[in-house]
Design a protein around this motif. Sequence first.
Motif, PDB file in Angstrom:
ATOM      1  N   SER A 155       1.083  -0.892   0.319  1.00 30.53           N
ATOM      2  CA  SER A 155       0.223   0.004   0.066  1.00 30.53           C
ATOM      3  C   SER A 155       0.671   1.249   0.085  1.00 30.53           C
ATOM      4  O   SER A 155       0.469   2.554  -0.193  1.00 30.53           O
ATOM      5  CB  SER A 155      -1.335  -0.169   1.385  1.00 30.53           C
ATOM      6  OG  SER A 155       0.082   0.080   2.055  1.00 30.53           O
ATOM      7  N   THR A 156       2.150   1.459   0.185  1.00 31.37           N
ATOM      8  CA  THR A 156       3.040   2.231  -0.158  1.00 31.37           C
ATOM      9  C   THR A 156       3.799   2.272  -0.770  1.00 31.37           C
ATOM     10  O   THR A 156       4.708   1.504  -1.349  1.00 31.37           O
ATOM     11  CB  THR A 156       4.436   2.367   1.104  1.00 31.37           C
ATOM     12  OG1 THR A 156       3.252   2.135   2.912  1.00 31.37           O
ATOM     13  CG2 THR A 156       5.495   3.245   1.433  1.00 31.37           C
ATOM     14  N   THR A 160       3.983   7.443  -0.744  1.00 31.53           N
ATOM     15  CA  THR A 160       2.448   8.019  -1.085  1.00 31.53           C
ATOM     16  C   THR A 160       2.432   6.556   0.307  1.00 31.53           C
ATOM     17  O   THR A 160       2.764   5.558   0.194  1.00 31.53           O
ATOM     18  CB  THR A 160       1.384   8.109  -2.045  1.00 31.53           C
ATOM     19  OG1 THR A 160       1.210   7.085  -2.516  1.00 31.53           O
ATOM     20  CG2 THR A 160       1.903   9.462  -3.161  1.00 31.53           C
ATOM     21  N   TRP A 161       0.970   6.457   0.996  1.00 31.90           N
ATOM     22  CA  TRP A 161       0.189   5.584   1.742  1.00 31.90           C
ATOM     23  C   TRP A 161      -0.426   5.367   2.386  1.00 31.90           C
ATOM     24  O   TRP A 161      -1.317   7.347   1.399  1.00 31.90           O
ATOM     25  CB  TRP A 161       1.583   5.236   3.122  1.00 31.90           C
ATOM     26  CG  TRP A 161       1.714   6.419   3.908  1.00 31.90           C
ATOM     27  CD1 TRP A 161       0.471   6.944   5.123  1.00 31.90           C
ATOM     28  CD2 TRP A 161       2.475   7.580   3.651  1.00 31.90           C
ATOM     29  NE1 TRP A 161       1.055   8.099   5.862  1.00 31.90           N
ATOM     30  CE2 TRP A 161       2.125   8.292   4.252  1.00 31.90           C
ATOM     31  CE3 TRP A 161       3.505   8.148   3.038  1.00 31.90           C
ATOM     32  CZ2 TRP A 161       3.163   9.388   5.211  1.00 31.90           C
ATOM     33  CZ3 TRP A 161       4.246   8.430   3.232  1.00 31.90           C
ATOM     34  CH2 TRP A 161       4.220  10.029   4.772  1.00 31.90           C
ATOM     35  N   PRO A 162      -1.587   4.782   2.717  1.00 35.07           N
ATOM     36  CA  PRO A 162      -2.877   5.157   2.583  1.00 35.07           C
ATOM     37  C   PRO A 162      -2.763   6.445   4.034  1.00 35.07           C
ATOM     38  O   PRO A 162      -2.419   6.165   4.657  1.00 35.07           O
ATOM     39  CB  PRO A 162      -3.188   3.912   3.728  1.00 35.07           C
ATOM     40  CG  PRO A 162      -3.077   2.825   3.132  1.00 35.07           C
ATOM     41  CD  PRO A 162      -0.905   3.878   2.684  1.00 35.07           C
ATOM     42  N   GLN A 191      -2.302   9.059   3.111  1.00 35.45           N
ATOM     43  CA  GLN A 191      -1.364   9.913   1.982  1.00 35.45           C
ATOM     44  C   GLN A 191      -1.431   9.770   0.804  1.00 35.45           C
ATOM     45  O   GLN A 191      -0.776   9.369   0.398  1.00 35.45           O
ATOM     46  CB  GLN A 191      -0.352   9.879   2.777  1.00 35.45           C
ATOM     47  CG  GLN A 191       1.025  11.291   2.575  1.00 35.45           C
ATOM     48  CD  GLN A 191       0.006  12.322   2.544  1.00 35.45           C
ATOM     49  OE1 GLN A 191      -0.195  13.307   3.827  1.00 35.45           O
ATOM     50  NE2 GLN A 191       0.525  13.289   1.594  1.00 35.45           N
ATOM     51  N   ASP A 192      -2.344  10.798  -0.026  1.00 38.57           N
ATOM     52  CA  ASP A 192      -2.500  10.925  -1.350  1.00 38.57           C
ATOM     53  C   ASP A 192      -2.040  11.511  -2.042  1.00 38.57           C
ATOM     54  O   ASP A 192      -1.372  11.291  -2.968  1.00 38.57           O
ATOM     55  CB  ASP A 192      -4.146  10.786  -2.001  1.00 38.57           C
ATOM     56  CG  ASP A 192      -4.869  10.080  -1.363  1.00 38.57           C
ATOM     57  OD1 ASP A 192      -4.851   8.464  -0.769  1.00 38.57           O
ATOM     58  OD2 ASP A 192      -6.369  10.586  -0.631  1.00 38.57           O
ATOM     59  N   GLU A 193      -1.211  13.031  -2.049  1.00 39.16           N
ATOM     60  CA  GLU A 193      -0.386  13.457  -2.377  1.00 39.16           C
ATOM     61  C   GLU A 193       1.224  13.119  -1.663  1.00 39.16           C
ATOM     62  O   GLU A 193       1.514  12.986  -0.590  1.00 39.16           O
ATOM     63  CB  GLU A 193      -0.276  15.223  -1.577  1.00 39.16           C
ATOM     64  CG  GLU A 193      -1.793  15.026  -1.721  1.00 39.16           C
ATOM     65  CD  GLU A 193      -2.105  15.508  -3.684  1.00 39.16           C
ATOM     66  OE1 GLU A 193      -0.779  15.642  -4.127  1.00 39.16           O
ATOM     67  OE2 GLU A 193      -2.873  15.331  -3.833  1.00 39.16           O
TER      68      GLU A 193
END
Length: 208
Positions: free
Chosen positions: A138-139, A193-195, A197-199
């Motif tokens: 997911s990262t 980015t990670w769940p 943190q979309d930007e």
Amino acid sequence: MALIHRATLTPSKLEAIAAWIPTQPWATGLDIGGFEVVGAYRYDDPAGDVGVETHLLRAESGTVLQVPLTYRSAPLDGADAYLVATMNHSVLGKRWVYDGVGDPVYLAVTVTAVSEGATRAELFVEDSDGTLSTREQSTSVSGTGANPVVAPLGAGTVEHTDTATLVHTKHVTLLVRRVIDATASALPHLFGTWPGQDEPVALVELRS
């Protein structure tokens, strides 16, 4: 490709990290209770000997911290100051876990990732019967690209600030953000980015 074994770790990675963070100079004054893991990413050691994994953790306060770790099958000479913990790995046995900034392998693979614009390593999980399966991640991380860096870097001189660690080597300085924020970076860097943190945000910066 990073190979992971289905195994039990004692202590767990989160337990080891949570006990170690409050002892660090960049954690002084932070509200850092109640950690949860929000992401992680790996890069490969070309020699295949050292595990290189970076963890992103969120405290109850909402602060996101970055902790790069290396996993070794034997102690790293001269790196006692960077030892995070020793773990028992149910497949690989005793493991010595270091803060990445004190490990030349972490420095080399991270600088290479920034310089070459590399993404994170693919993860493959090996079961006890030798079967391999891909682990979804997911990262997402990627380097921006930079001028080639002369290798090997070797060990560096470590300097801590309130929110980051700088490692000064002969050729470059690597800045590892310990406290993650949305500040942009104009320097060659590793962004992720990670769940939640979309930007994309800068995680590591490369300074000449």
